[in-house]
Design an enzyme around this catalytic site. Structure first.
Site, PDB file in Angstrom:
ATOM      1  CG  ASP A  83     -22.334  81.587   4.986  1.00 44.44           C
ATOM      2  OD1 ASP A  83     -21.685  80.965   5.834  1.00 44.44           O
ATOM      3  OD2 ASP A  83     -22.049  81.605   3.777  1.00 44.44           O
ATOM      4  CB  THR A 117     -17.699  83.194   3.857  1.00 48.75           C
ATOM      5  OG1 THR A 117     -16.830  82.520   4.758  1.00 48.75           O
ATOM      6  CG2 THR A 117     -16.924  83.654   2.644  1.00 48.75           C
ATOM      7  CG  ASP A 145     -21.735  84.170  -0.359  1.00 49.93           C
ATOM      8  OD1 ASP A 145     -21.845  83.105   0.295  1.00 49.93           O
ATOM      9  OD2 ASP A 145     -20.683  84.822  -0.422  1.00 49.93           O
TER      10      ASP A 145
END
Length: 824
Positions: A323, A325, A561
């Protein structure tokens, strides 16, 4: 010039709300009363869930205690205890040690993660009895009037009743990077974050009913990490279970025929000696120890291993899904540069001063905060009016005394359609930068309208902060043959530009906007193979992409996250969560990077390869012993002889040729890449090596019996509780000879599996030989193990063992898979 512009404050009165709660309608101006809170707490309508960050202690204990391995050895251990021969029950220690290792490691991981959750426990502002108070988020109750401010995480689901420039970042749930403006009547969901403005809403869904907890509940359903090593060991145990079922009556029958006149205790002891040898108890223990040591080593590097097999799992991974970010980027934007428009006749210093003045806003959004972090506030700028940023209009404005009005926002909104400046904006945006326009106008601010006569002053570029270790980490994966897939909810062009900045090759055909594809894993199988970067991906699509990779035969890891990553992390073969990520994400991940550093993953991969390589290296030791025991059982039955060994003899052989050296070999370096087929490679060497060892045992045993003249069985009793050993040492010479021959052959198996040889390995083997020798030459060792030898039986046994060692060398050299497994 008038007041600062903001959206109207909306108040919903109890008589308009329709009524909610346990007893009476909540007052949406004064909040709940203390009595109403108490009633809701008593009714269980609290923002608390029983979702743990890890498995419960009972589940950890049950998983590690109630295993097939423990059942087999436990049953044999009980039989030995019944006979009273405690010296032959040493193998039972393995039961306790193996279970304790698994329980201890998982419990420590549970405590660490739970402590992490406690340290990061959030708080929430609520209105109760007309007063604004701050309480732990877990104490919010249904209908609590919650106040949101910039930076808050929304603690429950509900509908806004008042707002003032409120904007919510929902990327944690949707992956969408842009903040969403919220007005009265708009729905908000738990797990999202306030990036601008303020607002109030009554909690309509808390605890298990909240949206974020429903996702977490689905994601948290425990799934055991797949381990080829553990699966192979379990498969071996499955086979061995059936072998024991067949061998048990055969062993009992043959030993009853051979030594039945000595009593049932002697039959059980001799029978158990063979059956214990069939169980690769050391292999199971070594696997747990190897995983544990790797987990401890990784913990020192701020990597929390929540499941032991996860260390091995990452070494098997051939695709890593990232991912953007939080993995490739830090997650924050930073001011990069400004580019004055020539027609504006402004210097770069003047533009930076104007930006610094704009950033000096008490209700600054994320973009203005990035400017404030990089640019100083000019002392001679006095703010008069402000129009707060709004995602719907995509710009903000402020007027300053004697300096006119400044406008700051999206170029595609503020520039005319035919403005040539758009070409430059497109060039900058293609590099992954966020481009904003600074405009100025002499007109005053009027309501929420764009000031008249605005002209472009400068282009301002901001960039996501790329993790400094991201490129090096990705290069490492590329060198190791691991493919990378970037799966993000952000704009595909932006994601691709970031990916290129960290060294990924992303041609146009390797970039996909996920809004143009579906969510069926079967339909995504072809797309996922040829695509490197996916943008605008929904949480469901992330999960589907991982499943598509798995259906194509890949072993996939997923890092993330946010809550929107949780389901994909759960379905991935290995889930890796950032330490500052959402609790739901950390709860389902097998690995947690406590400090959020992506650069730890190569260390995890290296540890996994070391574990796989070394466990495979020494698994051959254990399985060869199992095959030897089976051959000995069959041969004893055919020749109607006592089983050659007591359980204590095999404990000695296992300790010095397998258990102790295997422990140290498991610590050694091993950089061999993962190759499927662990079990097949082990069996191709261990089975013939075990057959050779079994033949060596019985040849030496028969030769010794013939040489010394074995006395009647009634004269050779095994010492048990309350009994004495016969003084006729000739009874023990055939077993002693078989033990020596087996040790010679087994030590050579250890030698070939220790290659390539190093000084520490030579010292290890030499020390094990010395320990074994002590059992034969010291009075204490001779008495405990019942060892006795004549010079003739000694040299005969060594000769038989040497022939066995030569056969082992031939097997090793003719099996290329063994040489590669040893790293040669």
């Amino acid at each position: 010039m008038g007041a600062i512009c903001h959206s109207d404050h909306v108040s919903v009165h109890p008589e308009d709300s329709g009524g909610v709660g346990v007893d009476t309608q909540a007052d949406l101006t004064r909040g709940l009363t203390a009595d109403q809170v108490a009633q809701r707490v008593a009714a269980g309508q609290v923002n608390h869930t029983d979702q743990a960050s890890s498995r419960s202690l009972w589940l950890i204990v049950k998983t590690n205690v109630f295993t097939r391995f423990n059942a087999i050895l436990g049953g044999l251990f009980v039989l030995i205890l019944i006979t009273g021969s405690l010296a032959d029950g040493l193998f039972g220690v393995v039961l306790v040690v193996n279970s304790a290792i698994g329980i201890g490691q998982e419990y420590l991981a549970k405590r660490k993660l739970d402590r992490l959750a406690l340290l990061n426990a959030p708080t929430t502002r609520v209105i109760r009895d007309g007063a604004l108070i701050e309480i732990p988020t877990g104490q919010v109750v249904l209908d609590d009037l919650i106040e949101l401010r910039t930076g808050d995480q929304v603690p429950a689901d509900g509908v806004m009743v008042s707002t003032s420039g409120l904007e919510i970042d929902e990327s944690n749930l949707t992956g969408e990077a842009d903040a969403i403006p919220k007005a009265a009547g708009d729905e908000v969901r738990s797990g999202t974050t306030v990036v601008a403005g303020t607002g109030r809403f009554p909690a309509a869904a808390v605890g298990h009913d909240a949206y974020i907890n429903k996702i977490a509940a689905e994601a948290k359903k425990f799934t055991k990490t797949r381990s080829e090593i553990q699966e192979s060991v379990n498969q071996l145990l499955k086979y061995i279970t059936w072998i024991i079922v067949i061998a048990l009556p055969l062993q009992l029958w043959s030993q009853w025929r051979a030594i039945g006149d000595q009593g049932w205790q002697q039959v059980v002891i001799r029978s158990t000696g063979g059956l214990v040898g069939l169980v690769p108890e050391g292999l199971v223990l070594l696997t747990s120890v190897a995983f544990l040591l790797a987990a401890v080593q990784l913990t020192r590097q701020q990597v929390l291993v929540q499941e032991l097999p996860a260390v091995e799992g990452l070494a098997r991974v051939d695709v890593v899904c990232l991912d953007k970010t939080g993995t490739l980027t830090v997650g924050d934007i930073a001011y990069e540069d400004c580019e004055p428009v020539p027609a504006a006749n402004l210097s770069a210093d003047e533009v930076r001063a104007a930006l610094g003045a704009l950033a000096d806003d008490p209700n600054a959004n994320g973009t203005l905060k990035a400017l404030a972090a990089a640019l100083p506030v000019p002392p001679d700028w006095q703010r008069e009016d402000t129009i707060a940023f709004n995602s719907a209009r995509k710009w903000s404005a402020a007027s300053f005394a004697g300096r006119g009005c400044l406008v700051f926002g999206a170029p595609d909104v503020l520039l005319a359609a035919d403005d040539p400046l758009r070409e430059r904006v497109a060039e900058l945006a293609a590099t992954g930068r966020r481009v904003l326009l600074l405009g100025r106008s002499p007109a005053a601010l009027q309501g929420q309208e764009l000031p008249a006569g605005m002209t472009p002053a400068a282009l301002v570029t901001l960039t996501e902060q790329v993790r400094p270790d991201a490129q090096e980490t990705l290069e490492y994966f590329a060198d190791q043959g691991v493919s990378i897939k970037v799966i993000s909810g952000d704009n595909p062009t932006t994601v691709a530009a970031i990916a290129r900045r960290v060294g990924l090759d992303v041609p146009p055909e390797a970039l996909v906007d996920a809004r143009t594809i579906g969510e069926d894993p079967e339909e995504l199988r072809e797309i996922v193979e040829r695509t490197t970067v996916f943008g605008r991906v929904s949480p469901e699509q992330k999960r589907a992409l991982v499943q598509a990779l798995q259906r194509n035969g890949h072993v996939a890891a997923m890092t993330g996250d946010g809550v929107n990553d949780a389901l994909a992390l759960k379905d991935a073969d290995i889930g890796v969560a950032m330490g500052n990520g959402a609790q739901a994400t950390k709860a389902v991940a097998q690995l947690v990077l406590l400090d959020g550093r992506f650069s730890h993953l190569p260390s995890v991969l290296a540890e996994g390869r070391r574990v796989i390589g070394n466990v495979e290296r020494v698994a051959n030791l254990f399985v060869a012993k199992n095959v030897m025991s089976l051959i000995a059982i069959i041969t004893a039955a055919l020749f109607t002889l006592p089983f050659p060994f007591l359980p204590r003899h095999l404990t000695l052989v296992s300790a010095v040729t397998i258990g102790i050296p295997a422990f140290f070999l498991a610590l050694g370096p091993n950089k061999r890449r993962y190759v499927p087929g662990f079990l097949k490679r082990v069996l191709r060497f261990a089975v013939p090596a075990g057959v050779v060892s079994g033949i060596v045992v019985f040849v030496s045993y028969l030769l010794a019996r013939a040489e010394v003249g074995a006395p009647p069985a009634s004269e050779c009793l095994v010492q048990t509780e309350g009994s004495k050993v016969t003084d006729n040492v000739v009874c023990w010479q055939p077993s002693t000879a078989a033990t020596i021959a087996l040790l010679f052959t087994a030590f050579w198996i250890l030698v070939v599996l220790s290659r390539p040889f190093r000084l520490w390995k030579a010292a290890l083997v030499a020390s094990m030989v010395a320990i074994a020798a002590l059992a034969f030459i010291t009075p204490l060792g001779q008495q405990f193990f019942n060892f006795s030898l004549t010079p003739t039986t000694l040299w005969t046994s060594l000769a038989v063992g040497a022939v066995g060692a030569l056969a082992i060398e031939i097997i090793y050299r003719t099996e290329p898979g063994m040489r590669s497994a040893a790293g040669i």
